[in-house]
Motif scaffolding. Sequence first.
Motif, PDB file in Angstrom:
ATOM      1  N   ASP A 439       0.837  -1.205   0.000  1.00 43.56           N
ATOM      2  CA  ASP A 439       0.000   0.000   0.000  1.00 43.56           C
ATOM      3  C   ASP A 439       0.873   1.257   0.000  1.00 43.56           C
ATOM      4  O   ASP A 439       0.571   2.242  -0.683  1.00 43.56           O
ATOM      5  N   TRP A 440       1.941   1.232   0.790  1.00 45.49           N
ATOM      6  CA  TRP A 440       2.864   2.370   0.825  1.00 45.49           C
ATOM      7  C   TRP A 440       3.478   2.595  -0.547  1.00 45.49           C
ATOM      8  O   TRP A 440       3.537   3.735  -1.045  1.00 45.49           O
ATOM      9  N   LEU A 441       3.934   1.522  -1.179  1.00 42.87           N
ATOM     10  CA  LEU A 441       4.557   1.658  -2.487  1.00 42.87           C
ATOM     11  C   LEU A 441       3.550   2.182  -3.508  1.00 42.87           C
ATOM     12  O   LEU A 441       3.897   2.999  -4.373  1.00 42.87           O
ATOM     13  N   GLY A 442       2.312   1.738  -3.396  1.00 45.68           N
ATOM     14  CA  GLY A 442       1.287   2.246  -4.299  1.00 45.68           C
ATOM     15  C   GLY A 442       1.095   3.744  -4.170  1.00 45.68           C
ATOM     16  O   GLY A 442       0.930   4.454  -5.176  1.00 45.68           O
ATOM     17  N   ARG A 443       1.130   4.252  -2.943  1.00 43.65           N
ATOM     18  CA  ARG A 443       0.986   5.692  -2.739  1.00 43.65           C
ATOM     19  C   ARG A 443       2.180   6.448  -3.331  1.00 43.65           C
ATOM     20  O   ARG A 443       2.032   7.522  -3.923  1.00 43.65           O
ATOM     21  N   VAL A 444       3.385   5.891  -3.152  1.00 43.01           N
ATOM     22  CA  VAL A 444       4.582   6.536  -3.703  1.00 43.01           C
ATOM     23  C   VAL A 444       4.509   6.586  -5.226  1.00 43.01           C
ATOM     24  O   VAL A 444       4.780   7.624  -5.852  1.00 43.01           O
ATOM     25  N   LEU A 445       4.161   5.461  -5.833  1.00 42.41           N
ATOM     26  CA  LEU A 445       4.100   5.414  -7.292  1.00 42.41           C
ATOM     27  C   LEU A 445       3.015   6.321  -7.838  1.00 42.41           C
ATOM     28  O   LEU A 445       3.183   6.953  -8.889  1.00 42.41           O
ATOM     29  N   ALA A 446       1.903   6.419  -7.118  1.00 38.72           N
ATOM     30  CA  ALA A 446       0.819   7.294  -7.573  1.00 38.72           C
ATOM     31  C   ALA A 446       1.238   8.754  -7.539  1.00 38.72           C
ATOM     32  O   ALA A 446       0.772   9.571  -8.351  1.00 38.72           O
ATOM     33  N   GLY A 447       2.139   9.105  -6.621  1.00 40.79           N
ATOM     34  CA  GLY A 447       2.573  10.485  -6.497  1.00 40.79           C
ATOM     35  C   GLY A 447       3.862  10.790  -7.222  1.00 40.79           C
ATOM     36  O   GLY A 447       4.364  11.913  -7.139  1.00 40.79           O
ATOM     37  N   ALA A 448       4.418   9.785  -7.934  1.00 42.53           N
ATOM     38  CA  ALA A 448       5.694   9.999  -8.626  1.00 42.53           C
ATOM     39  C   ALA A 448       5.533  11.040  -9.721  1.00 42.53           C
ATOM     40  O   ALA A 448       4.481  11.169 -10.348  1.00 42.53           O
ATOM     41  N   ALA A 449       6.588  11.779  -9.950  1.00 43.04           N
ATOM     42  CA  ALA A 449       6.568  12.785 -11.014  1.00 43.04           C
ATOM     43  C   ALA A 449       6.325  12.121 -12.357  1.00 43.04           C
ATOM     44  O   ALA A 449       6.762  10.994 -12.605  1.00 43.04           O
ATOM     45  N   THR A 450       5.634  12.808 -13.249  1.00 41.77           N
ATOM     46  CA  THR A 450       5.292  12.227 -14.536  1.00 41.77           C
ATOM     47  C   THR A 450       6.375  12.429 -15.580  1.00 41.77           C
ATOM     48  O   THR A 450       6.381  11.774 -16.612  1.00 41.77           O
ATOM     49  N   HIS A 451       7.340  13.341 -15.301  1.00 41.84           N
ATOM     50  CA  HIS A 451       8.384  13.548 -16.295  1.00 41.84           C
ATOM     51  C   HIS A 451       9.502  12.542 -16.114  1.00 41.84           C
ATOM     52  O   HIS A 451       9.758  12.084 -15.002  1.00 41.84           O
TER      53      HIS A 451
END
Length: 458
Positions: A439-451
């Motif tokens: 779940d933590w990793l999912g939150r990090v990936l969801a907030g990762a920069a798009t560039h």
Amino acid sequence: MNANYGFTCTMTAKPGMGDQLVELLLTGLDEGNPAATEWCVLYLVSRSAANPDVVTVQEGWTTEEDHHRIFAGEAAQGIVAQFADILAGEPTYGDLIPVRGKADYQKFSAPSELNSTNAGQPAPQEPDLTFPHPPLDPELQDLLFSMPETPPPDKQTLEMIRPYATLPAETAIASHLPVDRQEISIASFDGTQIPVTILRPIGIDLTDGNAPCVYWLHGGGMIMGDRYSQIDIPLDWLTRFGAVVVSVDYRLAPEFSGTTLVEDCYTGLIWTADYATDLGIDLSKLVIAGTSAGGGLAAGTALLTRERKGPAIAAQVLIGPMLDHRNNTASSHQFDGPVIWSRDANAFAWHSVLADIGDGPVPSCVSPAIADDLSDLPTTYIDAGSAEVFRDEAVTYATRILAAGGQADLHVWAGGFHGFDALFPHAALSQIARQTRSDWLGRVLAGAATHSPTATDR
């Protein structure tokens, strides 16, 4: 049979005679009276990191009478007499301590090179050690005790137990099929070819280059295991997030030592970033992760990446990480018996890794806990069991990242032993630990920069 009598004794050897003192302490009990092995249930010898001529002995006996009976004997008194030529003064005794544990005679040495201080790195304060330790989760305890006992790793047993730390590739990934598997080799820093496995989800279009990437480093104390060890952990993230998993076979100690292992890991990370387009990954979602030794190597690789201005890392996931060669925390002293990874096993593994370093300073990329500066690291997830050797060094590392202004999510799983969720993934506590981590990793990936990072980011 439990020990209900114990004490600590601190001795200071004459300058330069710490080695002789340790040798006498480690051999004197057996030679003094072989019956000591029946009545002495704990015998711990450790050296001060600040002054190797200061040695502490902690003893646990079945009864006080048994202790006196041993040392009143003529043979034992002959051993005691030899201390006169070694000690700089009278020993000092601490308070009597209750010692509880298995009725199994053990001896633990702490080689001076494993406790040596490093340039600019203050020696850790000696912890106030007590030997009772947090209990195991009942379900995990039953599962652990149902396993056949295996010998701890040492020079004689390592080759025998290494095969049990690996699985055939097909078996390791069977529960997550279908996946696309590619086997390659890449040139490491010294030109040696090292194997790399690439695992991709099937049915997902990777041509747009939007997939997360998990760069995985396996566990095994840096002395065993391979790139498929504990691979089910990142494969969960392949399934859930559509991540590409890259796993490297870094070389192992004692055949290779010093910085070779972490340099192999760094080489694999650089290769992954360089071939991001071919792999179909989004470099803003590049995650480095590992368990046990792999967690420590992941931390060391992240330090190298910061130092060398390598690829931007979105997150590091350190699972029960092996971070500190000094092996001198309270938790490292608590777990010295038939557990998955004991203090004694840890000492052997670190001695193997540090063989080429000798008396020189230990690099922080090899032993990340000694790094002076933990700022500017990727957002970090660290977890450990409450009943494992690496608990305290994991807690300290997370705390220091936070103190340096970084972000760290720390979890200590009550009742978990080292590697519990990898060994028994279907246990209730294991499922909670895995779910929380994912779940933590999912939150990090969801907030990762798009560039995607540019050359100036590296």
